[in-house]
Write a protein that holds these residues in place. Structure first.
Motif, PDB file in Angstrom:
ATOM      1  N   GLU A  66       0.707  -1.306   0.095  1.00 14.79           N
ATOM      2  CA  GLU A  66       0.073   0.009   0.015  1.00 14.79           C
ATOM      3  C   GLU A  66       0.761   1.276  -0.062  1.00 14.79           C
ATOM      4  OE1 GLU A  66      -2.516  -0.607   3.646  1.00 14.79           O
ATOM      5  OE2 GLU A  66      -3.843  -1.902   2.573  1.00 14.79           O
ATOM      6  N   ILE A  67       2.332   1.220  -0.054  1.00 15.05           N
ATOM      7  CA  ILE A  67       2.784   2.364   0.063  1.00 15.05           C
ATOM      8  C   ILE A  67       2.888   3.131  -1.092  1.00 15.05           C
ATOM      9  CG2 ILE A  67       5.693   3.344   0.006  1.00 15.05           C
ATOM     10  CD1 ILE A  67       6.034   0.890   1.942  1.00 15.05           C
ATOM     11  N   ASN A  68       2.858   4.364  -1.113  1.00 15.70           N
ATOM     12  CA  ASN A  68       2.621   5.600  -2.131  1.00 15.70           C
ATOM     13  C   ASN A  68       4.134   5.690  -2.579  1.00 15.70           C
ATOM     14  OD1 ASN A  68       2.466   7.612  -4.002  1.00 15.70           O
ATOM     15  ND2 ASN A  68       1.001   8.813  -2.683  1.00 15.70           N
ATOM     16  N   VAL A  69       4.403   5.333  -3.968  1.00 15.83           N
ATOM     17  CA  VAL A  69       5.739   5.386  -4.270  1.00 15.83           C
ATOM     18  C   VAL A  69       5.887   6.428  -5.233  1.00 15.83           C
ATOM     19  CG1 VAL A  69       6.224   2.795  -4.391  1.00 15.83           C
ATOM     20  CG2 VAL A  69       5.129   3.759  -6.313  1.00 15.83           C
ATOM     21  N   ASN A  70       5.172   7.310  -5.295  1.00 16.97           N
ATOM     22  CA  ASN A  70       5.421   8.425  -5.915  1.00 16.97           C
ATOM     23  C   ASN A  70       6.402   9.630  -5.522  1.00 16.97           C
ATOM     24  OD1 ASN A  70       3.302   7.918  -7.662  1.00 16.97           O
ATOM     25  ND2 ASN A  70       1.719   9.224  -6.793  1.00 16.97           N
ATOM     26  N   SER A  71       6.685   9.470  -4.282  1.00 12.22           N
ATOM     27  CA  SER A  71       7.685  10.367  -3.545  1.00 12.22           C
ATOM     28  C   SER A  71       8.406   9.570  -2.443  1.00 12.22           C
ATOM     29  CB  SER A  71       7.163  11.540  -2.978  1.00 12.22           C
ATOM     30  OG  SER A  71       7.845  12.344  -2.094  1.00 12.22           O
ATOM     31  N   PHE A  72       9.640   9.708  -2.299  1.00 12.72           N
ATOM     32  CA  PHE A  72      10.557   9.350  -1.272  1.00 12.72           C
ATOM     33  C   PHE A  72      10.085   9.731  -0.022  1.00 12.72           C
ATOM     34  CE2 PHE A  72      13.862   7.815  -4.300  1.00 12.72           C
ATOM     35  CZ  PHE A  72      13.998   6.424  -3.755  1.00 12.72           C
ATOM     36  N   PHE A  73       9.363  11.011   0.175  1.00  9.52           N
ATOM     37  CA  PHE A  73       8.776  11.472   1.495  1.00  9.52           C
ATOM     38  C   PHE A  73       7.817  10.352   1.908  1.00  9.52           C
ATOM     39  CE2 PHE A  73       5.116  13.955   3.517  1.00  9.52           C
ATOM     40  CZ  PHE A  73       5.792  14.354   4.503  1.00  9.52           C
ATOM     41  N   TYR A  74       6.992  10.067   0.961  1.00 10.71           N
ATOM     42  CA  TYR A  74       5.783   9.049   1.430  1.00 10.71           C
ATOM     43  C   TYR A  74       6.109   7.817   1.693  1.00 10.71           C
ATOM     44  CZ  TYR A  74       2.524  12.757  -0.257  1.00 10.71           C
ATOM     45  OH  TYR A  74       2.103  13.940  -0.339  1.00 10.71           O
ATOM     46  N   ASN A 120      18.038   6.674  -1.480  1.00  9.78           N
ATOM     47  CA  ASN A 120      17.579   7.587  -0.366  1.00  9.78           C
ATOM     48  C   ASN A 120      18.465   7.401   0.740  1.00  9.78           C
ATOM     49  OD1 ASN A 120      15.858   8.315   2.054  1.00  9.78           O
ATOM     50  ND2 ASN A 120      14.943   9.442   0.066  1.00  9.78           N
ATOM     51  N   THR A 121      19.191   8.285   1.429  1.00 13.30           N
ATOM     52  CA  THR A 121      20.046   7.942   2.451  1.00 13.30           C
ATOM     53  C   THR A 121      19.227   8.001   3.758  1.00 13.30           C
ATOM     54  OG1 THR A 121      21.292   9.925   1.455  1.00 13.30           O
ATOM     55  CG2 THR A 121      21.843   9.282   3.701  1.00 13.30           C
ATOM     56  N   THR A 122      18.065   8.359   4.064  1.00 17.24           N
ATOM     57  CA  THR A 122      17.390   8.033   5.230  1.00 17.24           C
ATOM     58  C   THR A 122      16.983   6.701   5.283  1.00 17.24           C
ATOM     59  OG1 THR A 122      16.730  10.416   5.098  1.00 17.24           O
ATOM     60  CG2 THR A 122      15.658   8.849   6.607  1.00 17.24           C
ATOM     61  N   LEU A 123      16.599   6.250   4.165  1.00 16.95           N
ATOM     62  CA  LEU A 123      16.125   4.789   4.223  1.00 16.95           C
ATOM     63  C   LEU A 123      17.057   3.808   4.075  1.00 16.95           C
ATOM     64  CD1 LEU A 123      13.079   4.858   1.272  1.00 16.95           C
ATOM     65  CD2 LEU A 123      12.806   4.645   3.779  1.00 16.95           C
ATOM     66  N   LEU A 124      18.331   4.085   3.475  1.00 18.36           N
ATOM     67  CA  LEU A 124      19.495   3.287   3.707  1.00 18.36           C
ATOM     68  C   LEU A 124      19.781   3.238   5.118  1.00 18.36           C
ATOM     69  CD1 LEU A 124      21.151   1.531   1.919  1.00 18.36           C
ATOM     70  CD2 LEU A 124      22.661   3.448   1.371  1.00 18.36           C
TER      71      LEU A 124
END
Length: 158
Positions: A66-74, A120-124
């Motif tokens: 269900e993740i919105n993949v339009n932006s790394f923010f979401y 994306n650094t934050t996710l990594l």
């Protein structure tokens, strides 16, 4: 109002009848969703840890789909929510093997997620922190589980 300690609560509950304790539990379950979820786990799922793990994995799969993949923010927001939910379920169980298995599953899903978390650094960083946390928890398990989960962990680090 100051909350009583666990020891005080335990001592007081010993003096209550079985019916009174049941009524207290039901009243407690009405106030917060987490209390109801914990009571559900303890009454229905605590005796079968494997099926509990499978149910949590299925819910994790649904949340990832269900993740919105339009932006790394979401994506970041959703991944944090999934991890928060997973940690809550781990807290209900209290079993170290369940904790390691569910976190390894989360990391597998995150590693295979598209778009790649490597962009994306934050996710990594979140992924790396979970791997480090798992590495600290594995030595606390039984030797056979240490070996099995250690292999999975090495695979995820590559």
């Amino acid at each position: 109002m100051k909350a009583a300690t666990i020891a005080q609560l335990k001592k007081e509950l010993q003096f209550r009848s079985q019916d009174e304790v049941m009524q207290l539990c039901l009243r407690l379950a009405r106030f917060k969703k987490e209390n109801k979820e914990l009571l559900t786990y303890l009454l229905f799922e605590a005796d079968s840890e494997e099926s509990y793990i499978e149910v949590v994995k299925q819910e994790t799969d649904e949340m990832f789909s269900e993740i919105n993949v339009n932006s790394f923010f979401y994506i970041k927001k959703s991944v944090r929510k999934i991890l928060r939910t997973l940690k809550k379920y781990i807290r209900y169980s209290g079993d170290k093997a369940t904790e390691v298995e569910l976190l390894l599953y989360f990391c597998e899903k995150l590693k295979d997620f598209r778009p790649s978390i490597r962009r994306n650094t934050t996710l990594l960083n979140l992924y790396q922190r979970q791997l480090e946390y798992i590495a600290k928890k594995i030595p606390l398990l039984h030797e056979d589980l240490q070996h099995d989960y250690g292999l999975v962990l090495q695979e995820l680090k590559e």
